[in-house]
Design an enzyme around this catalytic site. Structure first.
Site: not given
Ligand code: MOS
Length: 757
Positions: A242, A647, A651, A653, A657, A721, A724
């Site tokens: 993280f 893309r 689906p 994983t 996340q 991505g 986050e």
């Molecule tokens: Mo993430 S907080 O950019 O490892």
């Protein structure tokens, strides 16, 4: 298909299960501290019990008498290693370099013993006495040093400005002026911080969980003045990170030097509480926001001043206004960022470092403005949706924010919401519905890869990228399998080892986009070789056909007419048993320099707001909260999030996340905070018994909707991505729902019962 493996929609790959899943659940995956080492000595850290001052004396006699103790390192006998600049190392505060104490929990000694237990026992026997100074704990503490980030960095571009904000605010029909606050948080990944160092002659192998093994390699080589080619860093699996394992830390050198002194391997597994001070964390932030709007809901002004705590020597800040200032069509914008230096360890990246606190504050203010305007909060955002950033004038490469709102609000049933606060009471429970936007910049970075393909149709993909539990092994294998026309089971992926070609720091949610882009490039080279060979095979069904129209499918080469040739015959034509392709891919702004930097242990991120176009993933999050009218207890029976990130490679994983992100967002809204003893500048709840996180009973229904999006401008893989994105909007959605339930605006996280009563 199950809920866990959503049916792929347009521009999505298969919902393949993790290829390393079985290894993990059967305990066969070796995390760095699990790697079998012959005859290791065990290290145990001793950390300071004061926040500021000097060590007067370290009494080690009783510790040395503990059976099995081999050596004790402290500032009295440790030759300091080379200094590294901030950012090559997560904190420039060097332990054991002097008797000075710069923060609570600073490493002051390392005990080395025949067993972990002996090292721990001896560490408890060491008595440190100090000359204490008064530490400044953080915001409002006497002795903190407040500085504008622009001044600290000598860079005016840290702060953003467009239009005449004061005039726009003065003319606005409706204005909002509010302050928000987020707390200190610690990552607490399940896997503890560990370092194991093994010397063979002048060669060093480091086993350490890391988001960037090449960064560790070059960091330690520089600190020990070694040839980097003689350092190998291995981190095949990472048990959660993280951001906490993204920076090279000062502990690695301590263990490397200890192992060299002892002439035997040394293994350190730091304790949970030590993890709070020997690594980084999310520092507390404060925000002052003003918004101005016309009576029809069009925004005309936005100001946002942020304050962030950092350590005395290191100017760490997240500066989330770089994202918030682009989120809507504001008209005039003015942002300002301040750093507040305190006697604390240096903070660092923590999941959505910049966006989590800043977008939280903005999205609460947006809800306040919608209420003040008497508008539905979704409609208010729709009125201010934009494809053009008012600060830079650039356009987004793609932006699906309102599509996310449409899908999530439909699934959530938002149409049934009654707008007045407290209007949806259910017995003793006050029901509130809230929503907020999520946004996260699409970071991309240089990567390299080596791919082998054998005549039997087996592929091996090698890159020193990282799987933090996110699914990198799986999505990289899927990408290679797709381009090479192989079954997923025919692809092996090797990651997390500096003996492999370099991959990027696994930060900023860039890994999937960057690594899949270079995998595509290497696969293209393999395909070109095979297709040329196939077209030249005598009496092949493909003979004479244009190689440019060939494809790889089911382990064969297919012509435009559907006729097929075997891989084996194409390899025969080439006269090789294996094709090996090495490829480098870098975003245009990083170029070859970016690849060179990567080899030298630096990831050069691009994307987000930096290029000709803004690149962002978006989401919309909806929550229902129930607040007990008598006790103030807050429950969250359901959350719905819809997200668009280009893309979607997988689906399953992706959902995992995003769901994890939303759960963490809930935790940030209602549970998590590192409590600080203000007088001593020490973390109080530095364990996972007292550091509050949600348990299963706190999490009811979490629905993740993957919104199809195609963006051909961002990178060859087309991925934005998702790691986050999920926790960016949740906390604001919950705070907004608490307001809707109770009529109370709580502008500080986490929201607690006492804030409601
Ligand atoms: Mo993430 S907080 O950019 O490892």
């Amino acid at each position: 298909m199950s809920v866990a493996a959503p049916e792929p929609r347009e521009n999505m790959g298969a919902a393949a299960p993790r290829i390393d899943g079985r290894l993990k659940v059967t305990g066969q995956a070796r995390y760095p501290a699990d790697v079998k080492i012959d005859n290791p000595a065990y290290a145990f850290l001793v950390t300071s019990t004061i926040g500021k001052g000097r060590i007067r004396a370290l009494e080690v006699d009783r510790a040395k008498a503990v059976p099995g103790v081999i050596d004790i390192l402290s500032h009295e006998n440790f030759d300091p290693v080379e200094d590294l600049p901030f950012r090559q190392v997560g904190s420039t505060i060097r332990p054991l370099a002097s008797p000075d104490i710069r923060h609570d929990g600073q490493i002051i000694a390392v005990v080395l013993a025949e067993s972990f237990e002996a090292a721990r026992e001896a560490a408890y026997q060491i008595k440190a006495t100090y000359d204490e100074d008064e530490p400044a704990a953080g915001f409002d503490s006497p002795g903190v040093e407040i500085q504008s980030a622009a001044e600290a960095e000598d860079d005016e571009s840290v702060d953003l400005k467009t239009g005449d904000v004061d005039k726009a605010l003065a003319m606005a029909a409706v204005t909002i002026d509010a302050r928000y606050e987020t707390p200190t948080q610690h990552h607490n990944p399940i896997e503890l911080f560990s370092t194991t160092c093994v010397w063979q002659g002048d060669r060093l192998t480091v086993h350490e969980p890391s988001q960037f093994v090449y960064g560790v390699k070059h960091g330690i080589a520089k600190q020990l003045k070694m040839d980097p080619d003689k350092v190998r860093v291995v981190s095949h699996y990472v048990g959660g990170a993280f951001g906490s394992k993204g920076s090279f830390t000062q502990r690695t050198a301590l263990i490397a030097v200890a192992a060299r002194r002892l002439g035997r391997p040394v293994k350190l597994v730091a304790t949970r509480d030590q993890g709070f001070t020997i690594a980084t964390y999310r520092a507390e932030t404060r925000h002052h926001i003003r918004l101005g709007a016309r009576s029809d809901g069009k925004l005309v002004a936005y100001t946002h001043e942020g304050w962030e705590v950092t350590s005395r020597p290191d100017t760490y800040y997240v500066g989330g206004n770089d994202s918030t200032a682009r989120l809507y069509a504001y008209g005039a914008v003015r942002t300002k960022l301040n750093v507040v230096r305190a006697d604390r360890n240096t903070p660092g990246w923590m999941r959505s470092p910049a966006e989590f606190p800043y977008v939280y504050a903005l999205e609460c203010a947006m809800d306040e403005m919608a209420v003040a305007l008497g508008m539905d909060p979704i409609e208010f955002r729709r009125v201010n949706d934009t494809m053009i950033d008012s600060v830079s004038g650039k356009s987004y490469s793609s932006r699906s924010l309102m599509r996310c709102y449409d899908e999530a609000s439909l699934t959530f049933g938002w149409a049934k919401r009654r707008r007045e606060p407290g209007a949806m009471r259910d017995g003793d429970w006050l029901v509130g519905w809230g929503c907020a936007s999520a946004a996260y910049p699409t970071h991309i970075s240089p990567s390299t890869v080596r791919i082998h393909l054998s005549a039997e149709g087996k592929a091996r993909v090698e890159v020193a990228a990282h799987d933090l539990g996110t699914g990198t092994y799986t999505v990289v294998a899927q990408q290679a399998a797709e381009r090479l026309g192989l079954d997923l089971s025919a692809v092996t992926v090797l990651l997390g080892d500096t003996d492999l070609p370099p991959g990027p720091n696994a930060g900023g949610s860039n890994t999937t986009a960057s690594v899949c882009s270079v995998v595509i490039k290497a696969c293209e080279a393999i395909r070109a070789k095979l297709f040329r060979a196939a077209a030249g095979i005598n009496r092949s069904p493909l003979a004479g056909q244009p190689a440019s129209q060939f494809d790889l499918k089911d382990g064969r080469i297919i012509g435009a007419d559907g006729m097929a040739e075997t891989l084996e015959r194409a390899f025969g034509q080439l006269g090789t048993a294996t094709i090996e392709e090495y490829a480098e891919w870098a975003p245009p702004s990083a170029g070859a320099e970016g690849i060179k930097a990567l080899y030298e242990g630096t990831t050069k991120y691009s994307g987000g707001t930096e290029g000709d176009k803004l690149m962002y993933a978006f989401g919309a999050e909806f929550v229902e909260v129930r607040v007990h009218a008598r006790t103030g207890e807050i429950r969250v029976p359901r959350m719905v999030g819809a997200f668009a990130g280009g893309r979607v490679m997988n689906p399953r994983t992706a959902r995992s996340q995003l769901m994890g992100g939303m759960i963490w967002g809930l935790s940030s809204a209602l549970h998590e905070a590192t409590e600080i003893d203000r007088r001593a500048a020490r973390y109080v709840n530095d364990n996972i018994a007292e550091y509050m996180i949600p348990v299963n009973a706190d999490i009811a229904a979490v629905e993740v909707i993957l919104v199809p999006e195609i963006d051909r401008e961002i990178n060859p893989a087309g991925a934005k991505g998702l790691g986050e994105l999920g926790n960016v909007g949740t906390a604001a959605a919950i705070a907004n729902a608490v307001y809707h339930a109770t009529g109370k605006r709580v502008r500080k996280l986490p929201i607690r019962i006492e804030d409601i009563l």
